[in-house]
Design a protein around this motif. Sequence first.
Motif, PDB file in Angstrom:
ATOM      1  N   LEU A 166       0.808  -1.218   0.000  1.00 56.54           N
ATOM      2  CA  LEU A 166       0.000   0.000   0.000  1.00 56.54           C
ATOM      3  C   LEU A 166       0.838   1.264   0.000  1.00 56.54           C
ATOM      4  O   LEU A 166       0.504   2.235  -0.690  1.00 56.54           O
ATOM      5  CB  LEU A 166      -0.927  -0.014   1.219  1.00 56.54           C
ATOM      6  N   HIS A 167       1.944   1.269   0.737  1.00 55.76           N
ATOM      7  CA  HIS A 167       2.715   2.505   0.916  1.00 55.76           C
ATOM      8  C   HIS A 167       3.978   2.584   0.063  1.00 55.76           C
ATOM      9  O   HIS A 167       4.537   3.671  -0.093  1.00 55.76           O
ATOM     10  CB  HIS A 167       3.094   2.668   2.392  1.00 55.76           C
ATOM     11  N   VAL A 168       4.443   1.472  -0.474  1.00 54.85           N
ATOM     12  CA  VAL A 168       5.661   1.492  -1.280  1.00 54.85           C
ATOM     13  C   VAL A 168       5.365   1.113  -2.734  1.00 54.85           C
ATOM     14  O   VAL A 168       5.733   1.836  -3.669  1.00 54.85           O
ATOM     15  CB  VAL A 168       6.725   0.531  -0.689  1.00 54.85           C
ATOM     16  N   LEU A 169       4.703  -0.028  -2.924  1.00 53.36           N
ATOM     17  CA  LEU A 169       4.463  -0.500  -4.288  1.00 53.36           C
ATOM     18  C   LEU A 169       3.399   0.322  -5.008  1.00 53.36           C
ATOM     19  O   LEU A 169       3.566   0.641  -6.197  1.00 53.36           O
ATOM     20  CB  LEU A 169       4.045  -1.972  -4.247  1.00 53.36           C
ATOM     21  N   ALA A 170       2.314   0.659  -4.331  1.00 52.26           N
ATOM     22  CA  ALA A 170       1.219   1.378  -4.986  1.00 52.26           C
ATOM     23  C   ALA A 170       1.661   2.715  -5.587  1.00 52.26           C
ATOM     24  O   ALA A 170       1.300   3.025  -6.730  1.00 52.26           O
ATOM     25  CB  ALA A 170       0.068   1.575  -4.007  1.00 52.26           C
ATOM     26  N   PRO A 171       2.441   3.550  -4.886  1.00 51.21           N
ATOM     27  CA  PRO A 171       2.908   4.793  -5.531  1.00 51.21           C
ATOM     28  C   PRO A 171       3.775   4.547  -6.753  1.00 51.21           C
ATOM     29  O   PRO A 171       3.740   5.327  -7.711  1.00 51.21           O
ATOM     30  CB  PRO A 171       3.698   5.481  -4.408  1.00 51.21           C
ATOM     31  N   GLN A 172       4.563   3.465  -6.737  1.00 49.98           N
ATOM     32  CA  GLN A 172       5.393   3.153  -7.894  1.00 49.98           C
ATOM     33  C   GLN A 172       4.560   2.650  -9.076  1.00 49.98           C
ATOM     34  O   GLN A 172       4.948   2.838 -10.235  1.00 49.98           O
ATOM     35  CB  GLN A 172       6.436   2.094  -7.512  1.00 49.98           C
ATOM     36  N   LEU A 173       3.449   2.008  -8.777  1.00 52.37           N
ATOM     37  CA  LEU A 173       2.581   1.501  -9.832  1.00 52.37           C
ATOM     38  C   LEU A 173       1.616   2.549 -10.365  1.00 52.37           C
ATOM     39  O   LEU A 173       0.924   2.305 -11.358  1.00 52.37           O
ATOM     40  CB  LEU A 173       1.757   0.309  -9.320  1.00 52.37           C
ATOM     41  N   ALA A 177      -0.706   2.306 -13.670  1.00 49.93           N
ATOM     42  CA  ALA A 177      -2.152   2.191 -13.474  1.00 49.93           C
ATOM     43  C   ALA A 177      -2.884   3.313 -14.192  1.00 49.93           C
ATOM     44  O   ALA A 177      -3.936   3.088 -14.807  1.00 49.93           O
ATOM     45  CB  ALA A 177      -2.471   2.203 -11.978  1.00 49.93           C
ATOM     46  N   THR A 178      -2.342   4.519 -14.137  1.00 52.95           N
ATOM     47  CA  THR A 178      -2.973   5.647 -14.823  1.00 52.95           C
ATOM     48  C   THR A 178      -2.972   5.445 -16.333  1.00 52.95           C
ATOM     49  O   THR A 178      -3.964   5.709 -17.020  1.00 52.95           O
ATOM     50  CB  THR A 178      -2.250   6.951 -14.466  1.00 52.95           C
ATOM     51  N   TRP A 179      -1.853   4.950 -16.873  1.00 52.45           N
ATOM     52  CA  TRP A 179      -1.780   4.706 -18.319  1.00 52.45           C
ATOM     53  C   TRP A 179      -2.774   3.634 -18.749  1.00 52.45           C
ATOM     54  O   TRP A 179      -3.468   3.770 -19.752  1.00 52.45           O
ATOM     55  CB  TRP A 179      -0.362   4.290 -18.697  1.00 52.45           C
ATOM     56  N   VAL A 197      -7.755   5.100  -8.422  1.00 51.03           N
ATOM     57  CA  VAL A 197      -6.508   4.529  -8.917  1.00 51.03           C
ATOM     58  C   VAL A 197      -5.326   5.093  -8.147  1.00 51.03           C
ATOM     59  O   VAL A 197      -4.367   4.397  -7.825  1.00 51.03           O
ATOM     60  CB  VAL A 197      -6.370   4.811 -10.431  1.00 51.03           C
ATOM     61  N   ALA A 198      -5.387   6.367  -7.834  1.00 52.81           N
ATOM     62  CA  ALA A 198      -4.266   7.004  -7.137  1.00 52.81           C
ATOM     63  C   ALA A 198      -4.128   6.512  -5.704  1.00 52.81           C
ATOM     64  O   ALA A 198      -3.050   6.585  -5.122  1.00 52.81           O
ATOM     65  CB  ALA A 198      -4.448   8.523  -7.148  1.00 52.81           C
ATOM     66  N   GLY A 199      -5.225   6.011  -5.111  1.00 49.69           N
ATOM     67  CA  GLY A 199      -5.148   5.586  -3.728  1.00 49.69           C
ATOM     68  C   GLY A 199      -4.349   4.319  -3.525  1.00 49.69           C
ATOM     69  O   GLY A 199      -3.760   4.122  -2.467  1.00 49.69           O
ATOM     70  N   GLY A 200      -4.334   3.454  -4.514  1.00 48.89           N
ATOM     71  CA  GLY A 200      -3.556   2.225  -4.397  1.00 48.89           C
ATOM     72  C   GLY A 200      -4.299   1.067  -3.797  1.00 48.89           C
ATOM     73  O   GLY A 200      -3.841  -0.072  -3.898  1.00 48.89           O
ATOM     74  N   THR A 202      -6.508  -1.094  -4.554  1.00 52.17           N
ATOM     75  CA  THR A 202      -7.259  -1.708  -5.636  1.00 52.17           C
ATOM     76  C   THR A 202      -6.845  -3.169  -5.804  1.00 52.17           C
ATOM     77  O   THR A 202      -5.843  -3.620  -5.244  1.00 52.17           O
ATOM     78  CB  THR A 202      -7.010  -0.972  -6.963  1.00 52.17           C
ATOM     79  N   ILE A 203      -7.621  -3.880  -6.613  1.00 50.21           N
ATOM     80  CA  ILE A 203      -7.292  -5.262  -6.925  1.00 50.21           C
ATOM     81  C   ILE A 203      -5.994  -5.334  -7.706  1.00 50.21           C
ATOM     82  O   ILE A 203      -5.247  -6.321  -7.596  1.00 50.21           O
ATOM     83  CB  ILE A 203      -8.452  -5.909  -7.699  1.00 50.21           C
ATOM     84  N   PHE A 204      -5.690  -4.310  -8.485  1.00 54.05           N
ATOM     85  CA  PHE A 204      -4.453  -4.282  -9.256  1.00 54.05           C
ATOM     86  C   PHE A 204      -3.239  -4.379  -8.330  1.00 54.05           C
ATOM     87  O   PHE A 204      -2.348  -5.215  -8.527  1.00 54.05           O
ATOM     88  CB  PHE A 204      -4.403  -3.001 -10.078  1.00 54.05           C
ATOM     89  N   THR A 205      -3.210  -3.560  -7.310  1.00 56.92           N
ATOM     90  CA  THR A 205      -2.107  -3.606  -6.337  1.00 56.92           C
ATOM     91  C   THR A 205      -2.157  -4.883  -5.512  1.00 56.92           C
ATOM     92  O   THR A 205      -1.129  -5.540  -5.292  1.00 56.92           O
ATOM     93  CB  THR A 205      -2.164  -2.386  -5.416  1.00 56.92           C
ATOM     94  N   GLY A 206      -3.345  -5.246  -5.038  1.00 59.91           N
ATOM     95  CA  GLY A 206      -3.465  -6.450  -4.226  1.00 59.91           C
ATOM     96  C   GLY A 206      -3.073  -7.705  -4.975  1.00 59.91           C
ATOM     97  O   GLY A 206      -2.448  -8.606  -4.407  1.00 59.91           O
ATOM     98  N   GLY A 207      -3.412  -7.786  -6.265  1.00 56.85           N
ATOM     99  CA  GLY A 207      -3.049  -8.962  -7.040  1.00 56.85           C
ATOM    100  C   GLY A 207      -1.551  -9.096  -7.234  1.00 56.85           C
ATOM    101  O   GLY A 207      -1.008 -10.209  -7.191  1.00 56.85           O
TER     102      GLY A 207
END
Length: 351
Positions: A166-173, A177-179, A197-200, A202-207
Amino acid sequence: MNCAGITVTTPNPIDAGSGATVAAPFPEAPVIPINPWGDGRPHVGDRAFRWLAKGSGLLIVVVIGAIGGFLLLRAIPALRRDRENFFSYGGNWITTDTSAMHFGISDLLKVTMFVSAFALILAMPVALGVAIFVTQYSPRRAAASLAYAVDLLAGVPSIIYGVWGLHVLAPQLRPLATWLNHDLGWCFLFADGNASVAGGGTIFTGGIVLAVMILPIITAVTREVFVQTPQDQVEAALALGATRWEVVKTIVLPFGRSGYISAAVLGLGRAMGETVALLIILRGTQAAFGWSLFDGGSTVATKIAGTVAQFNDQYKAGAYIAAGLALFVLTFLVDALARGAAAKTRWGAGR
């Protein structure tokens, strides 16, 4: 007759024809008893081990049956007070009024299977590549170090994965994710979801985090299966001029296909039951799940873990126990289907 110091008595055919008794040229081999008493019964150690093995297998069956029975007994009172179809209702869980409850597992199962399948799709190719490299291409010392490094991923606590995701990977993704959301939003998988999407969360980050968590399991099992490939076949193929990739494609992969599928099943079971990491990453929303990677939601496990405070009432707790029972049965069904698929892909099947 004496051959190399060994004396063999040859029977006389004349004597044999006259009815004379002729000694056998070789004595009969002595019968070695299978136990000290020589009465033909199995050794006491063999009998003890056989009963121990049977008892262990029976104990597992009894424990699993006891778990299922406990879940069923605790879920029935709540299911009787449910005013919705438990399997098709996907709205909000309303358990405040225990006389008329409204709950179902439709959305929970969708999110559980969706995020688990997404994680499995990401993890399986990586695990296969690592297993092939470690067993077929890498030098022995480097292979041991790489395998050890991958196995260490299994020792990281789930809560660490959740915070990291949530705090490290999500900002990098976020740029990726936006694209995907802007340029491929015409596809339902990348459409605007219920969660930002900006919050992180999401299923995208969790997956992706879940894929990292199940990667060591799939890699370890697949690697151990590939190591068991018959070396005589590998050496024969190499002697005939086959390249290393041809050996992998024609010998290693067919031999280890069933093991690879079994490893994927273990990873899928681990993914469906993951709780803490997804509880931190996936932030539940009031809107229904919409089959987008940028949706939020709750899995069966995170829904149960996030509502522990309601377990002080047998009917409220029974609603979530019913969800746990559904996940329990779903895991068995997935395992049974995968075992059937693995049985059809064993070495030499269909030949």
